[in-house]
Design a protein around this motif. Structure first.
Motif, PDB file in Angstrom:
ATOM      1  N   ALA A 234       0.855  -1.187   0.000  1.00 40.11           N
ATOM      2  CA  ALA A 234       0.000   0.000   0.000  1.00 40.11           C
ATOM      3  C   ALA A 234       0.889   1.235   0.000  1.00 40.11           C
ATOM      4  O   ALA A 234       1.940   1.262   0.640  1.00 40.11           O
ATOM      5  CB  ALA A 234      -0.902   0.008   1.229  1.00 40.11           C
ATOM      6  N   ARG A 235       0.470   2.271  -0.742  1.00 39.75           N
ATOM      7  CA  ARG A 235       1.111   3.571  -0.631  1.00 39.75           C
ATOM      8  C   ARG A 235       0.154   4.491   0.118  1.00 39.75           C
ATOM      9  O   ARG A 235      -1.005   4.639  -0.275  1.00 39.75           O
ATOM     10  CB  ARG A 235       1.471   4.152  -1.992  1.00 39.75           C
ATOM     11  N   ILE A 236       0.648   5.082   1.207  1.00 35.70           N
ATOM     12  CA  ILE A 236      -0.203   5.804   2.150  1.00 35.70           C
ATOM     13  C   ILE A 236      -0.105   7.299   1.885  1.00 35.70           C
ATOM     14  O   ILE A 236       0.988   7.860   1.786  1.00 35.70           O
ATOM     15  CB  ILE A 236       0.200   5.467   3.605  1.00 35.70           C
ATOM     16  N   THR A 237      -1.248   7.961   1.775  1.00 37.96           N
ATOM     17  CA  THR A 237      -1.266   9.384   1.462  1.00 37.96           C
ATOM     18  C   THR A 237      -0.984  10.257   2.671  1.00 37.96           C
ATOM     19  O   THR A 237      -0.550  11.403   2.522  1.00 37.96           O
ATOM     20  CB  THR A 237      -2.632   9.773   0.877  1.00 37.96           C
ATOM     21  N   ASP A 238      -1.234   9.737   3.873  1.00 34.62           N
ATOM     22  CA  ASP A 238      -1.004  10.488   5.111  1.00 34.62           C
ATOM     23  C   ASP A 238       0.119   9.802   5.876  1.00 34.62           C
ATOM     24  O   ASP A 238      -0.070   8.707   6.409  1.00 34.62           O
ATOM     25  CB  ASP A 238      -2.277  10.522   5.942  1.00 34.62           C
ATOM     26  N   PRO A 239       1.313  10.407   5.960  1.00 36.06           N
ATOM     27  CA  PRO A 239       2.446   9.766   6.643  1.00 36.06           C
ATOM     28  C   PRO A 239       2.164   9.384   8.087  1.00 36.06           C
ATOM     29  O   PRO A 239       2.820   8.491   8.630  1.00 36.06           O
ATOM     30  CB  PRO A 239       3.554  10.819   6.561  1.00 36.06           C
ATOM     31  N   GLY A 240       1.176  10.002   8.718  1.00 32.48           N
ATOM     32  CA  GLY A 240       0.866   9.677  10.102  1.00 32.48           C
ATOM     33  C   GLY A 240      -0.049   8.485  10.269  1.00 32.48           C
ATOM     34  O   GLY A 240      -0.375   8.121  11.409  1.00 32.48           O
ATOM     35  N   ARG A 241      -0.464   7.860   9.155  1.00 33.23           N
ATOM     36  CA  ARG A 241      -1.461   6.782   9.264  1.00 33.23           C
ATOM     37  C   ARG A 241      -0.960   5.456   8.681  1.00 33.23           C
ATOM     38  O   ARG A 241      -1.749   4.620   8.264  1.00 33.23           O
ATOM     39  CB  ARG A 241      -2.763   7.214   8.586  1.00 33.23           C
ATOM     40  N   VAL A 242       0.341   5.264   8.668  1.00 32.97           N
ATOM     41  CA  VAL A 242       0.895   4.010   8.162  1.00 32.97           C
ATOM     42  C   VAL A 242       0.426   2.833   9.010  1.00 32.97           C
ATOM     43  O   VAL A 242      -0.054   1.807   8.492  1.00 32.97           O
ATOM     44  CB  VAL A 242       2.432   4.067   8.114  1.00 32.97           C
ATOM     45  N   GLU A 243       0.556   2.950  10.314  1.00 31.72           N
ATOM     46  CA  GLU A 243       0.147   1.856  11.205  1.00 31.72           C
ATOM     47  C   GLU A 243      -1.361   1.626  11.129  1.00 31.72           C
ATOM     48  O   GLU A 243      -1.831   0.491  11.239  1.00 31.72           O
ATOM     49  CB  GLU A 243       0.574   2.156  12.643  1.00 31.72           C
ATOM     50  N   TYR A 244      -2.110   2.700  10.908  1.00 29.24           N
ATOM     51  CA  TYR A 244      -3.559   2.563  10.762  1.00 29.24           C
ATOM     52  C   TYR A 244      -3.895   1.677   9.561  1.00 29.24           C
ATOM     53  O   TYR A 244      -4.768   0.793   9.641  1.00 29.24           O
ATOM     54  CB  TYR A 244      -4.200   3.937  10.607  1.00 29.24           C
ATOM     55  N   VAL A 245      -3.235   1.923   8.450  1.00 28.03           N
ATOM     56  CA  VAL A 245      -3.473   1.117   7.253  1.00 28.03           C
ATOM     57  C   VAL A 245      -3.065  -0.332   7.502  1.00 28.03           C
ATOM     58  O   VAL A 245      -3.788  -1.272   7.149  1.00 28.03           O
ATOM     59  CB  VAL A 245      -2.723   1.708   6.041  1.00 28.03           C
ATOM     60  N   ARG A 246      -1.895  -0.534   8.097  1.00 25.65           N
ATOM     61  CA  ARG A 246      -1.449  -1.904   8.416  1.00 25.65           C
ATOM     62  C   ARG A 246      -2.500  -2.623   9.254  1.00 25.65           C
ATOM     63  O   ARG A 246      -2.880  -3.758   8.956  1.00 25.65           O
ATOM     64  CB  ARG A 246      -0.121  -1.844   9.174  1.00 25.65           C
ATOM     65  N   ASP A 247      -2.983  -1.975  10.294  1.00 30.54           N
ATOM     66  CA  ASP A 247      -3.954  -2.612  11.187  1.00 30.54           C
ATOM     67  C   ASP A 247      -5.279  -2.868  10.488  1.00 30.54           C
ATOM     68  O   ASP A 247      -5.957  -3.868  10.765  1.00 30.54           O
ATOM     69  CB  ASP A 247      -4.161  -1.749  12.429  1.00 30.54           C
ATOM     70  N   ALA A 248      -5.676  -1.983   9.572  1.00 31.97           N
ATOM     71  CA  ALA A 248      -6.926  -2.184   8.842  1.00 31.97           C
ATOM     72  C   ALA A 248      -6.835  -3.406   7.930  1.00 31.97           C
ATOM     73  O   ALA A 248      -7.792  -4.192   7.810  1.00 31.97           O
ATOM     74  CB  ALA A 248      -7.254  -0.935   8.028  1.00 31.97           C
ATOM     75  N   VAL A 249      -5.689  -3.591   7.274  1.00 28.37           N
ATOM     76  CA  VAL A 249      -5.493  -4.768   6.418  1.00 28.37           C
ATOM     77  C   VAL A 249      -5.545  -6.040   7.259  1.00 28.37           C
ATOM     78  O   VAL A 249      -6.218  -7.018   6.908  1.00 28.37           O
ATOM     79  CB  VAL A 249      -4.165  -4.663   5.656  1.00 28.37           C
ATOM     80  N   ILE A 250      -4.843  -6.034   8.380  1.00 29.25           N
ATOM     81  CA  ILE A 250      -4.826  -7.215   9.249  1.00 29.25           C
ATOM     82  C   ILE A 250      -6.221  -7.511   9.779  1.00 29.25           C
ATOM     83  O   ILE A 250      -6.653  -8.670   9.820  1.00 29.25           O
ATOM     84  CB  ILE A 250      -3.825  -7.009  10.397  1.00 29.25           C
TER      85      ILE A 250
END
Length: 459
Positions: A349-365
Motif C-alpha cells: 500500500a502507498r499511504i497518502t497520510d504519513p501519520g497513518r501508516v500503522e492505521y493502514v497496516r492494522d486495517a489490512v490485518i
C-alpha cells in the motif's frame, strides 16, 4: 526482462507504475463455475532422446507463429553465496552470439524476418521468445538451437554485459518499491534463494565481472535439453515441427546437474523492519506471508488467489474503506506468485497520510482476521471466480500470449494439462476453503512487515 505476476489489486495513474515494479511472475487468475477446460486449444507434444520436450499448440493465426524456449532456471537456482543474479545475467548473454551467428548476424536475421524477439527472467524460469511469420519457422529454429547449444562470448564481452547489469540494477532501484521488495524478501526468508530478488544482490553484481569462469559453469549446468521446453503456437505443421526439431536440436548434449535448493524452515515469529528513501516520497507499507508452492492437486493456492481478489479488488470492503472513503491510500494490492517453492503472499500500500501508516497496516490485518471467521457470500464467490476465469481467458487471444501462459505452467510441472487441472480446482473453491487458507497462512507468526519512509520522516 519484464514478466507479469498473478497479483490482484487496485491502483490508478502513478500508483500503477510504482506497483508495477513488483512484477516478476506469470499471468494467472481463478476460475468461475464453468467446468469446461479453460485452455481450449489442441496441444501436441513430443520429446527428443536428449530430453528436450517440444509442445505445439494449434491456434488460428494464419501466417504467424510464436516460438518460446522455456528454461526451468531462475534466481531460485542461485544457491551459492556471492553468485546471485546469474539467471538474469544469461537473459542478456544469450544475445551475445555464436560462431555461426555473431551478435550482428543474429540481429540482422531477426530484422529480416520481421520478428519480435526478447526474453525475461523470473525467480523460477527464463524465457526467450520470437514471434514472426510462420514461413520463417526453420530460420527461427536454426537461430535458437544454435545459441542454446553453442553460445560464445569472450571475457571482455562478459565484463561489458556485467557492467550493463549494474546499470539496470541502479535504474530499477531508482524506484522505492524495488528497495521495499528487496528488503521484505531478505527479511522473510532465511535459507531459500527466494531471499534475493531476480536481478541479484548489489554486492554480487559488483563482483560479477570477476567471475567469468563461473558464468561458463552456470551455462553448462542449466542450458541443457532436459531442462528446457520449446513451445510453438500458431500456424505450423506438426510433422514438420518434429522433423525440424530433430534436425536442429537432436545433437544437443544432455546434462546431469541437479541443484541442491534448500528448503525454507517455517517462520515462527513476526518480523518487521523500516527502511528510508533519500528523496521525497509517500510512505509505503509492504507485508508478506509465506504461502504454499504451486500445486494443481491441492486447493490451497487457488483458494488464496480467490481470497486475494476478495480482499483487494475495487469492489472489496477494504478498498472502499481505505481508497474511496477515507482516501488514506492511493495504491493497494496483494497476491502471490505461482512458484515451484513456497512464495510470499505480498501486500503493498502507498499511504497518502504519513501519520497513518500503522492505521493502514492494522486495517489490512483486521480485514484478514474477519475472513477467518465470516464465510464469503456465495454469490460474491461465484462472481469473483467467474470474473477471474474470464480475465484469464481474455489473455489467450494471440500466439505470444498463449505461448507465454503455457510456458508458465510447463516450467512449474512439465505438463501442459496443468492449466486445466488447476482451473478445475478454482471451480471447486468454497467459502470454507477461503476461511481455511486465511487461518492457515495469515497468522501473526508468519507475517513480515517493512515500512518505507523518506529519510526526514523516519522515527
Amino acid at each position: 526482462m519484464k514478466d507479469t505476476r498473478r497479483r490482484i489489486g487496485s491502483r490508478t495513474g502513478l500508483a500503477a507504475a510504482l506497483v508495477a515494479a513488483l512484477a516478476a511472475g506469470a499471468p494467472h487468475g481463478a476460475a468461475g463455475q464453468e467446468t469446461r477446460d479453460v485452455f481450449p486449444f489442441p496441444v501436441t507434444t513430443f520429446a527428443l532422446e536428449n530430453g528436450l520436450r517440444v509442445v505445439g499448440v494449434d491456434y488460428d493465426s494464419p501466417g504467424i507463429v510464436a516460438y518460446y524456449t522455456v528454461v526451468r532456471t531462475g534466481s531460485r537456482n542461485e544457491v551459492e553465496p556471492g553468485f546471485s543474479g546469474y539467471a538474469h545475467f544469461f537473459e542478456h548473454m544469450m544475445f551475445r552470439g555464436t560462431d555461426k551467428y555473431p551478435t550482428e548476424a543474429y540481429n540482422a536475421v531477426v530484422k529480416r524476418i520481421g520478428a519480435d524477439s526478447n526474453a525475461f527472467t523470473t525467480s523460477d524460469w527464463t524465457a526467450y521468445y520470437i514471434v514472426a511469420s510462420s514461413d520463417a519457422l526453420e530460420t527461427i529454429m536454426d537461430l535458437e538451437s544454435d545459441r542454446f547449444q553453442r553460445l560464445r562470448y569472450s571475457e571482455d564481452d562478459f565484463r561489458t554485459e556485467a557492467g550493463a547489469i549494474l546499470g539496470e540494477y541502479n535504474l530499477n532501484f531508482s524506484n522505492p518499491v524495488s528497495l521495499l521488495r528487496e528488503r521484505l524478501y531478505d527479511l522473510a526468508y532465511t535459507t531459500h534463494p527466494y531471499k534475493h530478488t531476480t536481478i541479484g544482490l548489489l554486492e554480487d553484481i559488483r563482483e560479477m565481472p570477476n567471475h567469468y569462469d563461473y558464468s561458463l559453469a552456470f551455462y553448462d549446468r542449466y542450458y541443457r535439453p532436459e531442462n528446457c521446453f520449446v513451445v510453438v503456437v500458431g500456424d505450423f505443421d506438426a510433422a514438420e515441427l518434429e522433423r525440424l526439431a530433430r534436425r536442429y536440436y537432436g545433437d544437443w548434449e544432455r546434462g546431469g546437474f541437479v541443484p541442491d535448493i534448500p528448503a525454507e524452515p517455517p517462520q515462527t515469529e513476526a518480523r518487521s523492519a523500516r527502511v528510508t528513501w533519500p528523496n521525497p516520497t509517500l510512505p509505503f507499507l509492504m507485508m508478506g506471508y509465506h504461502a504454499p508452492a504451486f500445486s494443481d492437486r491441492r486447493i490451497d493456492m487457488p483458494a488464496l488467489d480467490v481470497l486475494s481478489q476478495i480482499l483487494f479488488s475495487e469492489t472489496s470492503p477494504l478498498f472502499r474503506e481505505l481508497y474511496l472513503e477515507e482516501q488514506v491510500v492511493d495504491a493497494l494490492q496483494g497476491g502471490a506468485v505461482d512458484s515451484r517453492d513456497a512464495p510470499l503472499f505480498t501486500i503493498i500500500a502507498r499511504i497518502t497520510d504519513p501519520g497513518r501508516v500503522e492505521y493502514v497496516r492494522d486495517a489490512v490485518i483486521a480485514e484478514i482476521e474477519r475472513l477467518k471467521t465470516e464465510p464469503v457470500d456465495a454469490a460474491v464467490l461465484a462472481a469473483t471466480k467467474s470474473h477471474m476465469r474470464y480475465a484469464f481467458a481474455m489473455g489467450l487471444d494471440n500466439p505470444g500470449g498463449i505461448a507465454r501462459t503455457l510456458g508458465h505452467y510447463l516450467q512449474l510441472t512439465g505438463e501442459p494439462e496443468t492449466v486445466n487441472r488447476v482451473y478445475a480446482l478454482y471451480d471447486a473453491v468454497t467459502p470454507d476453503d477461503v476461511m481455511a487458507v486465511a487461518k492457515a497462512y495469515f497468522g501473526e507468526a508468519n507475517r513480515s512487515v517493512v515500512i518505507l519512509t523518506p529519510e526526514e520522516e523516519q522515527p
